[in-house]
Design a protein around this motif. Structure first.
Motif, mmCIF file in Angstrom:
data_model
loop_
_atom_site.group_PDB
_atom_site.id
_atom_site.type_symbol
_atom_site.label_atom_id
_atom_site.label_comp_id
_atom_site.label_asym_id
_atom_site.label_seq_id
_atom_site.Cartn_x
_atom_site.Cartn_y
_atom_site.Cartn_z
ATOM 1 N N ALA A 1 -4.120 -8.253 32.976
ATOM 2 C CA ALA A 1 -5.063 -8.265 31.734
ATOM 3 C C ALA A 1 -6.294 -9.193 32.166
ATOM 4 O O ALA A 1 -6.912 -9.875 31.397
ATOM 5 C CB ALA A 1 -4.421 -8.786 30.439
ATOM 6 N N GLY A 2 -6.769 -9.078 33.616
ATOM 7 C CA GLY A 2 -7.965 -9.885 33.976
ATOM 8 C C GLY A 2 -9.366 -9.350 33.540
ATOM 9 O O GLY A 2 -10.252 -9.863 33.615
ATOM 10 N N THR A 3 -9.134 -8.036 33.135
ATOM 11 C CA THR A 3 -10.281 -7.314 32.943
ATOM 12 C C THR A 3 -9.741 -6.246 31.644
ATOM 13 O O THR A 3 -8.666 -5.877 31.777
ATOM 14 C CB THR A 3 -10.842 -6.419 33.889
ATOM 15 O OG1 THR A 3 -11.184 -7.171 35.110
ATOM 16 C CG2 THR A 3 -11.918 -5.682 33.619
ATOM 17 N N CYS A 4 -10.736 -6.192 30.740
ATOM 18 C CA CYS A 4 -10.318 -5.309 29.441
ATOM 19 C C CYS A 4 -11.633 -4.390 29.041
ATOM 20 O O CYS A 4 -12.802 -5.347 28.999
ATOM 21 C CB CYS A 4 -9.644 -5.906 28.584
ATOM 22 S SG CYS A 4 -9.244 -4.563 27.295
ATOM 23 N N ALA A 5 -11.587 -3.249 29.135
ATOM 24 C CA ALA A 5 -12.767 -2.295 28.546
ATOM 25 C C ALA A 5 -12.235 -1.633 27.209
ATOM 26 O O ALA A 5 -11.136 -0.883 27.523
ATOM 27 C CB ALA A 5 -13.317 -1.480 29.449
ATOM 28 N N VAL A 6 -12.859 -1.743 26.074
ATOM 29 C CA VAL A 6 -12.506 -1.083 24.875
ATOM 30 C C VAL A 6 -13.727 -0.226 24.287
ATOM 31 O O VAL A 6 -14.585 -0.615 24.435
ATOM 32 C CB VAL A 6 -12.126 -1.976 23.802
ATOM 33 C CG1 VAL A 6 -11.951 -1.317 22.264
ATOM 34 C CG2 VAL A 6 -10.656 -2.710 24.167
ATOM 35 N N HIS A 7 -13.529 1.228 24.181
ATOM 36 C CA HIS A 7 -14.490 1.930 23.636
ATOM 37 C C HIS A 7 -14.059 2.674 22.169
ATOM 38 O O HIS A 7 -13.015 3.040 22.160
ATOM 39 C CB HIS A 7 -14.947 3.148 24.557
ATOM 40 C CG HIS A 7 -15.590 2.125 25.754
ATOM 41 N ND1 HIS A 7 -15.135 1.652 26.608
ATOM 42 C CD2 HIS A 7 -16.765 2.057 25.827
ATOM 43 C CE1 HIS A 7 -16.027 1.206 27.553
ATOM 44 N NE2 HIS A 7 -17.127 1.507 27.000
ATOM 45 N N ILE A 8 -14.914 2.805 21.274
ATOM 46 C CA ILE A 8 -14.770 3.548 20.246
ATOM 47 C C ILE A 8 -15.696 4.703 20.044
ATOM 48 O O ILE A 8 -17.007 4.678 20.120
ATOM 49 C CB ILE A 8 -14.904 2.603 18.959
ATOM 50 C CG1 ILE A 8 -13.880 1.304 19.175
ATOM 51 C CG2 ILE A 8 -14.827 3.140 17.516
ATOM 52 C CD1 ILE A 8 -14.018 0.112 18.003
ATOM 53 N N LEU A 9 -14.983 5.791 19.767
ATOM 54 C CA LEU A 9 -15.585 7.021 19.721
ATOM 55 C C LEU A 9 -15.698 7.908 18.235
ATOM 56 O O LEU A 9 -14.493 7.884 17.867
ATOM 57 C CB LEU A 9 -15.190 8.052 20.760
ATOM 58 C CG LEU A 9 -15.615 7.481 22.305
ATOM 59 C CD1 LEU A 9 -14.231 6.740 22.822
ATOM 60 C CD2 LEU A 9 -16.188 8.485 23.143
ATOM 61 N N LYS A 10 -16.571 8.379 17.973
ATOM 62 C CA LYS A 10 -16.814 9.155 16.749
ATOM 63 C C LYS A 10 -17.207 10.493 16.707
ATOM 64 O O LYS A 10 -18.259 10.919 17.441
ATOM 65 C CB LYS A 10 -17.400 8.382 15.864
ATOM 66 C CG LYS A 10 -17.510 8.751 14.402
ATOM 67 C CD LYS A 10 -18.506 8.028 13.252
ATOM 68 C CE LYS A 10 -18.363 8.256 11.893
ATOM 69 N NZ LYS A 10 -18.741 7.484 10.905
ATOM 70 N N GLY A 11 -16.657 11.372 16.248
ATOM 71 C CA GLY A 11 -16.912 12.764 15.988
ATOM 72 C C GLY A 11 -17.742 13.080 14.787
ATOM 73 O O GLY A 11 -17.243 12.591 13.911
#
Lengths: 386, 386
Positions: free
Chosen positions: B375-385
């Motif tokens: 867990a030295g790097t984390c990317a989170v993305h939220i997408l919406k239709g």
């Protein structure tokens, strides 16, 4: 786009060093942050160029290492890899991150640790920057690739072996004025010409060095740079980035490198400048023939005339367009992932007037040119001191 | 910032495949471009996540390979590497490149070729995502690292070995509905609980898979996405990226992963949403204990309650927050550099209503969570239709 400037720079000495990755990052990173005169907590993100610590040090995930070593917890830290252009690409991405308004202050660096490994391992690691299946696994190496390029240049224009040797003489001499350089040396043309062949027509002094080193810089909005009022403001006025095929066989020509043409066009257009407006340049002289070709592709000289320009002294310290006054990859050294940022270090140092014995009298607009592999990636940046 | 949407997606089947890097890139890249319904010449730049083809395939400089294989000459193509988050970081950078106004249409992908190598070589390659000098060289491996994390979780809360097994049961079952999944399997809890130990308390089914695969997507401004009018518009409404120490010993705690906390906070804030607004999520279940911890760190459940939630069926396909309906790293597979983009593939497929037998009835807002190393790097993305 917001205007972006360089507010801090730092690099290690280049060469065969005792330091490992941790120590190289610590030294150069802290120098750059200290030079910027900011608190570490002000840094919002970072980019780090590293080519192949995977092979050379069993170490990936260098971004997280930079965060840990420099005490920059929880900020995003991105490793970019584009062979020898890993550092230049990190600079391009860091520039975009600030220019695009995502972060105000960004760290950018590059690091490579190479000299602890055998020549065989280093040669094999370097060859991973070409197409393994179709090139490296068949025995091709980078001296071999650029030897083909040199032969093709000889075929299309003329034999420029002597001019290539003169590139080496100039660069090793330039390095004598750079305390960070790996191989400062006062060489005569005969010594260079008579050196052992590596891959015909390239001989020993036609090849750049195997180097340990790191270089870092801090970028910020120009508004922040001016408010700090610590150094002459050095703005990135042009940023270009282009690609090309990975393989040498995929290229439509060998004596004009399309990635340089495309990346420099972008940078010139953004800066509103042409080649003749550049005061000096740090270019990617992985081999002496490469410097000649690049000096043409950047528009400093007509195609086929770059070699003449070297003999005429036009690229020397006192020439019309001094190239690689740092010593370049050839004599300052070539710590792969750090090279693009070390070029930036030299240009900023010159633009600030801080280059001591190697200070150029005219240094207002400088250019960095960094490419990777057989010119499969190229990043060009133009900087101006205000 | 400009609004950014996903206009094309494509992935290979995941598993032990005959294809090499070139073929994986060709298949997934072309699928994504075809799905977008655009000409290749419309693509202005690209980002490619790849973890360690250096070790596994003697191949770096994957950006130039993508350009060459897909016929995208001269555009900038950047490889990002952040261990298992290499793909998620590529997505983050591609998002920034479009949102920041640098390019209108950008390719983003990930690729890894692993199964042709011996377990020893793969294990050693994976260990390059931790600190080599201070961890991997002393014998630590990732099952060892996450075993320590699991033991600490047991110490702070309670023994959740059974709940971890249930994560595996659910994921392998989910994978039965995914034609791209590597290990669809209808397992019973006893089989999972009785499997051989890998690193106590982690046994065979607690660990994710070694996988070949590639996944690509095409991002564009939402304006362009709407003008294409080919698919339901899927917008990236939140993007977060954070780091942490490379080493496990540098972390202040083991049962809350700070990079997840920080990256998800950014994404939630940008989207103007909270955890309870998310319909479903693809999260980085490199080990079963990790999925439990992540489900807490993302705010789906209170700290220490993630394991209960699994047993109660809350994370199942028909639960309140379905997690890893694709099968996840656990059962769909974990082609390291491609994982972050394969998560995107699943979320976009669900949001478009194109997930066939595994289609979730409620899929309007989806989240991807991709982390790297310990867990030295984390990317989170939220997408919406829309």
């Amino acid at each position: 786009m917001r205007s972006v400037s360089v507010i801090g720079i730092g690099e290690t000495k280049m060469g065969k060093l005792d330091s490992g990755l941790h120590e190289l990052i610590l030294e150069a990173g802290n120098k750059a942050i200290e030079d910027a005169g900011i608190e570490k907590t002000a840094i919002e993100a970072g980019y780090i160029g590293n080519f192949d610590s995977a092979h050379l040090c069993n170490q990936n995930h260098i971004g997280a290492m930079v965060s840990e070593v420099l005490g920059l917890k929880n900020i995003p830290m991105i490793r970019t890899e584009a062979a020898c252009a890993s550092g230049g690409v990190a600079l391009r991405q860091a520039y975009m991150a600030v220019a695009g308004g995502f972060y105000d202050i960004v760290l950018v660096g590059g690091v490579e640790k190479m000299t602890h490994q055998s020549t065989d391992i280093v040669t094999s690691a370097l060859a991973s920057a070409m197409d393994y299946e179709k090139e490296a696994s068949l025995g091709l190496t980078f001296p071999g690739s650029f030897a083909m390029i040199a032969h093709r240049y000889f075929h299309e224009f003329r034999n420029v072996k002597k001019e290539m040797a003169m590139v080496a003489v100039q660069s090793h001499k330039n390095a004598m004025l750079n305390p960070d350089a790996q191989m400062p040396r006062d060489l005569d043309l005969e010594t260079v010409l008579n050196a052992d062949l590596v891959a015909s027509p390239l001989s020993l002094y036609d090849c750049s060095l195997i180097t340990d080193g790191a270089a870092f810089a801090v970028l910020a909005t120009t508004e922040i740079a001016q408010s700090l009022n610590k150094h002459r403001t050095v703005e990135i006025i042009g940023s270009g980035h282009a690609g090309d095929t990975l393989s040498i066989f995929g290229k439509k020509q060998l004596t004009t490198l399309d990635a340089t043409i495309s990346a420099s066009k972008q940078a010139y257009e953004q800066a509103g400048l042409k080649a003749s407006d550049i005061d000096f340049a740090e270019v990617h002289d992985c081999f002496t023939i490469t410097q000649i070709i690049i000096s043409e592709d950047l528009g400093f000289f007509e195609k086929g005339k770059g070699a003449d320009a070297v003999l005429e002294g036009k690229t020397a310290r006192d020439g019309i367009i001094p190239i690689n006054v740092s010593g370049g990859l050839k004599a300052k050294g070539h710590p792969i992932g750090a090279t693009g940022i070390s070029q930036l270090y030299e240009v900023v140092t010159q633009l600030r007037g801080d280059a001591d014995k190697r200070q150029l009298p005219k240094a207002n607009i400088g250019l960095t040119h960094n490419f990777g592999g057989t010119a499969g990636t190229c990043a060009v940046h133009i900087l101006k001191g205000w």
